[in-house]
Design a protein around this motif. Structure first.
Motif, PDB file in Angstrom:
ATOM      1  N   THR A 145      42.058  51.365  31.782  1.00 53.97           N
ATOM      2  CA  THR A 145      42.118  49.900  31.732  1.00 53.97           C
ATOM      3  C   THR A 145      41.060  49.303  30.819  1.00 53.97           C
ATOM      4  O   THR A 145      41.031  48.084  30.616  1.00 53.97           O
ATOM      5  CB  THR A 145      41.962  49.316  33.143  1.00 53.97           C
ATOM      6  OG1 THR A 145      40.704  49.759  33.688  1.00 53.97           O
ATOM      7  CG2 THR A 145      43.089  49.783  34.053  1.00 53.97           C
ATOM      8  N   ALA A 146      40.188  50.145  30.249  1.00 53.49           N
ATOM      9  CA  ALA A 146      39.149  49.649  29.345  1.00 53.49           C
ATOM     10  C   ALA A 146      39.579  49.721  27.885  1.00 53.49           C
ATOM     11  O   ALA A 146      38.861  49.219  27.010  1.00 53.49           O
ATOM     12  CB  ALA A 146      37.859  50.443  29.545  1.00 53.49           C
ATOM     13  N   THR A 154      39.152  54.063  35.876  1.00 53.26           N
ATOM     14  CA  THR A 154      38.334  53.178  35.045  1.00 53.26           C
ATOM     15  C   THR A 154      38.339  51.734  35.529  1.00 53.26           C
ATOM     16  O   THR A 154      37.794  50.856  34.880  1.00 53.26           O
ATOM     17  CB  THR A 154      38.838  53.204  33.597  1.00 53.26           C
ATOM     18  OG1 THR A 154      40.196  52.723  33.555  1.00 53.26           O
ATOM     19  CG2 THR A 154      38.799  54.613  33.018  1.00 53.26           C
ATOM     20  N   PHE A 155      38.943  51.484  36.666  1.00 58.14           N
ATOM     21  CA  PHE A 155      39.152  50.148  37.205  1.00 58.14           C
ATOM     22  C   PHE A 155      37.828  49.475  37.582  1.00 58.14           C
ATOM     23  O   PHE A 155      36.960  50.095  38.189  1.00 58.14           O
ATOM     24  CB  PHE A 155      40.049  50.283  38.439  1.00 58.14           C
ATOM     25  CG  PHE A 155      40.480  49.011  39.080  1.00 58.14           C
ATOM     26  CD1 PHE A 155      40.963  47.948  38.334  1.00 58.14           C
ATOM     27  CD2 PHE A 155      40.428  48.878  40.460  1.00 58.14           C
ATOM     28  CE1 PHE A 155      41.393  46.781  38.945  1.00 58.14           C
ATOM     29  CE2 PHE A 155      40.853  47.729  41.083  1.00 58.14           C
ATOM     30  CZ  PHE A 155      41.335  46.668  40.326  1.00 58.14           C
ATOM     31  N   VAL A 156      37.667  48.197  37.209  1.00 55.86           N
ATOM     32  CA  VAL A 156      36.495  47.407  37.583  1.00 55.86           C
ATOM     33  C   VAL A 156      36.986  46.093  38.171  1.00 55.86           C
ATOM     34  O   VAL A 156      37.672  45.321  37.504  1.00 55.86           O
ATOM     35  CB  VAL A 156      35.575  47.130  36.376  1.00 55.86           C
ATOM     36  CG1 VAL A 156      34.410  46.231  36.794  1.00 55.86           C
ATOM     37  CG2 VAL A 156      35.061  48.437  35.779  1.00 55.86           C
ATOM     38  N   ALA A 159      35.617  46.243  44.956  1.00 52.42           N
ATOM     39  CA  ALA A 159      34.365  46.918  45.270  1.00 52.42           C
ATOM     40  C   ALA A 159      33.839  46.468  46.635  1.00 52.42           C
ATOM     41  O   ALA A 159      33.367  47.283  47.438  1.00 52.42           O
ATOM     42  CB  ALA A 159      33.331  46.643  44.188  1.00 52.42           C
ATOM     43  N   GLN A 160      33.916  45.175  46.904  1.00 48.94           N
ATOM     44  CA  GLN A 160      33.438  44.655  48.181  1.00 48.94           C
ATOM     45  C   GLN A 160      34.293  45.153  49.337  1.00 48.94           C
ATOM     46  O   GLN A 160      33.761  45.532  50.394  1.00 48.94           O
ATOM     47  CB  GLN A 160      33.424  43.125  48.138  1.00 48.94           C
ATOM     48  CG  GLN A 160      32.388  42.554  47.173  1.00 48.94           C
ATOM     49  CD  GLN A 160      32.477  41.045  47.040  1.00 48.94           C
ATOM     50  OE1 GLN A 160      33.377  40.395  47.593  1.00 48.94           O
ATOM     51  NE2 GLN A 160      31.559  40.462  46.285  1.00 48.94           N
ATOM     52  N   LEU A 161      35.592  45.163  49.155  1.00 48.99           N
ATOM     53  CA  LEU A 161      36.478  45.659  50.201  1.00 48.99           C
ATOM     54  C   LEU A 161      36.254  47.148  50.456  1.00 48.99           C
ATOM     55  O   LEU A 161      36.267  47.604  51.608  1.00 48.99           O
ATOM     56  CB  LEU A 161      37.933  45.412  49.819  1.00 48.99           C
ATOM     57  CG  LEU A 161      38.410  43.963  49.796  1.00 48.99           C
ATOM     58  CD1 LEU A 161      39.771  43.865  49.116  1.00 48.99           C
ATOM     59  CD2 LEU A 161      38.490  43.405  51.213  1.00 48.99           C
ATOM     60  N   ALA A 162      36.042  47.905  49.378  1.00 48.96           N
ATOM     61  CA  ALA A 162      35.841  49.348  49.506  1.00 48.96           C
ATOM     62  C   ALA A 162      34.601  49.653  50.332  1.00 48.96           C
ATOM     63  O   ALA A 162      34.611  50.529  51.212  1.00 48.96           O
ATOM     64  CB  ALA A 162      35.729  49.980  48.123  1.00 48.96           C
TER      65      ALA A 162
END
Length: 521
Positions: free
Chosen positions: A290-291, A440-442, A447-450
């Protein structure tokens, strides 16, 4: 891995209240798999097919595929274990969990011994977590552990830095307990091959590792604490995939696996050779960078998903009814699966509309033996995407994916069953399996849910968080799941009877050679 077990596992992992979470090992399993385990044939030898998995220690075993950690489960033991129904006590006869989920007090089973005759102690358990803090186990992080302390001869307390919901399954049930009298003097376990390097407390002892052949010979532990080992010798042989099933039929192996679903029909009516089908805990998917343009645009990723007839791809390759990929990644049948997370059905017209007449050329890194690329190429060409396939060996693929030097990568690996924390590990780059790289996901929401789901002690709350993660994955498509795979284990029923371990080992390794199958139960 039936949904009703979610409550039992989640309650165990959550550690609700200070009460004892488990009190005694079940006397026997129930159901078909348990019945087979109880009636395991007593034989002199069982041979099964796999590849070379490296030197069998927690610090040298290969991370290329699941064979390494499976082999280690036969040499070493863990505090908890799993049968065909869920988590069960093992080296720990029971445990207590503090209300905040940070303190686990394990009560060791009496009578467990290392394979050199020395007793397994609470000091060994405390040492193990301290040693892994300095020298990590290759297959599962113990970084959430703050400290471990032997309280007395029977009790050991493991304190976590913060609550970790799947601790009992993903760490206590995975991290091999080490003999401190072997490892305390070892400064560099990545090169250690001295006496006791593969010494554990498990049902088998390493008798021989033939590195040139990638073959292993294990002998029964005559003093195993959990029961009599009824198989005298276990051999793991490096047998070519295309000859494994034939080798079982010809009596050269007792157990082998294939992903070819037609094997069941081929062996129907055979009175000796049977087939055990696993849950679809393995995945075939596209890692999407995705980058890198044009894949940094969601509409291009969506166009790829709509262009692929995933059901046809799965049916052609597996020769079995397809288990079509879901855009939320977690497979149907998992108790963590969100049925409302959208998935894109085959729709070439929608794909062309998303591309708006633009044409793209994309490179796909794939294994030389993968058949999916040749099926995907015409499907993508029909909507305006030319797929250039670059075939590369496993080592090269892993390096390119880890370093982000790719556009698309085809992955096929275990690891989408069991506990859903794998969704966090993919995101944070903590996945150890070489075949599961290239995420490659950002996304700050994700991130918070994980992080939140890993620490969530309330089962309902944790499920809600995991479902929200699946919604984001389905919306953003950082990976495109083609289909989920079953494994078909072909076995000589007169000499060995495998079982399906509930949820698999770790995050979904289909574990049929469970150590329970080698015991008189």
């Amino acid at each position: 891995m039936p949904p009703p077990l979610l409550g039992r596992r989640a309650l165990l992992a959550a550690g609700l209240g200070p009460a004892v979470a488990a009190c005694a090992r079940p006397a026997a399993q129930s159901g078909p798999a348990g019945a087979e385990a109880r009636s395991a044939p007593a034989v002199d030898r069982v041979r099964f097919a796999w590849a070379d998995v490296g030197v069998p220690t927690p610090f040298r075993v290969s991370t290329a595929g699941p064979g390494g950690p499976v082999l280690l489960t036969l040499l070493y033991d863990t505090l908890t274990w799993k049968d065909d129904r869920g988590i069960i006590p093992w080296l720990a006869s029971r445990w207590e969990v503090s209300p905040d989920g940070r303190d686990y007090t394990f009560i060791l089973v009496p009578g467990a011994r290392w394979q050199d005759g020395q007793p397994v102690t609470t000091q060994d358990v405390a040492f193990t977590f301290d040693y892994y803090a300095r020298h990590p186990y290759r297959w599962m992080s113990t970084a959430m552990v703050e400290a471990a302390e032997a309280l007395d001869a029977a009790h050991v307390r493991v304190r976590l830095k913060e609550a970790y919901a799947p601790f009992l399954e993903e760490v206590a049930g995975v991290a091999p307990i080490l003999p401190s009298h072997v490892w305390a003097q070892v400064d560099d376990p990545s090169t250690f091959d001295g006496a006791g390097a593969s010494l554990g407390s498990g049902p088998f002892r390493l008798a021989e590792y033939r590195a040139a052949e990638g073959a292993y010979r294990l002998s029964a532990n005559p003093d195993y604490f959990a029961g009599r080992v009824v198989v005298g010798e276990l051999q793991q042989l490096n047998t070519a995939a295309e000859t494994r099933v034939l080798a079982v039929r010809q009596g050269e192996l007792e157990l082998a696996h294939t992903t070819d679903g037609s094997v069941g029909a081929a062996l129907k009516g055979d009175s000796r050779v049977k087939v055990l089908e696993t849950e679809p805990l393995s995945v075939v998917r596209l890692a999407v960078n995705t980058a890198r343009p044009p894949l940094d645009r969601r509409e291009v990723r969506e166009a790829i998903a709509y262009a692929l007839d995933r059901a046809r791809i799965a049916a052609v390759v597996t020769k079995a009814p397809p288990v079509v990929g879901r855009d939320g990644v977690v497979p149907p049948g998992s108790p963590w699966f969100d049925p409302q997370a959208a998935s894109r059905a085959f729709d070439p017209a929608r794909s062309r509309a998303l591309l708006g007449g633009q044409r793209h050329t994309l490179e796909l890194i794939a294994d030389p033996m993968d058949r999916e690329p040749e099926l995907m190429q015409p499907m993508l060409e029909a909507v305006g995407i030319s797929l250039v396939v670059r075939r590369a060996d496993a080592k090269t693929r892993t390096q390119l994916l880890r370093e982000g030097r790719f556009q698309l990568g085809q992955l096929q690996h275990i690891g989408v069953g069991g506990d859903p924390d794998f969704l966090r590990r993919w995101y944070t780059g903590q996945e150890t399996n070489d075949f599961a790289q290239g995420f490659t996901f950002v996304d700050e929401r994700y991130a918070q849910l994980a992080a939140a789901q890993a620490a969530a002690l309330d089962p309902a709350r944790r499920r809600e968080l995991v479902w929200r993660m699946q919604t984001i994955l389905a919306e953003q498509l950082p990976t495109i799941v083609l289909y989920y795979r079953r494994f078909y284990w072909v076995y000589d029923s007169a000499r060995y009877r495998p079982m399906n371990t509930w949820g698999g080992l770790m995050n979904g390794i289909p574990l049929v050679q469970n150590k329970l199958t080698f015991l008189a139960r």
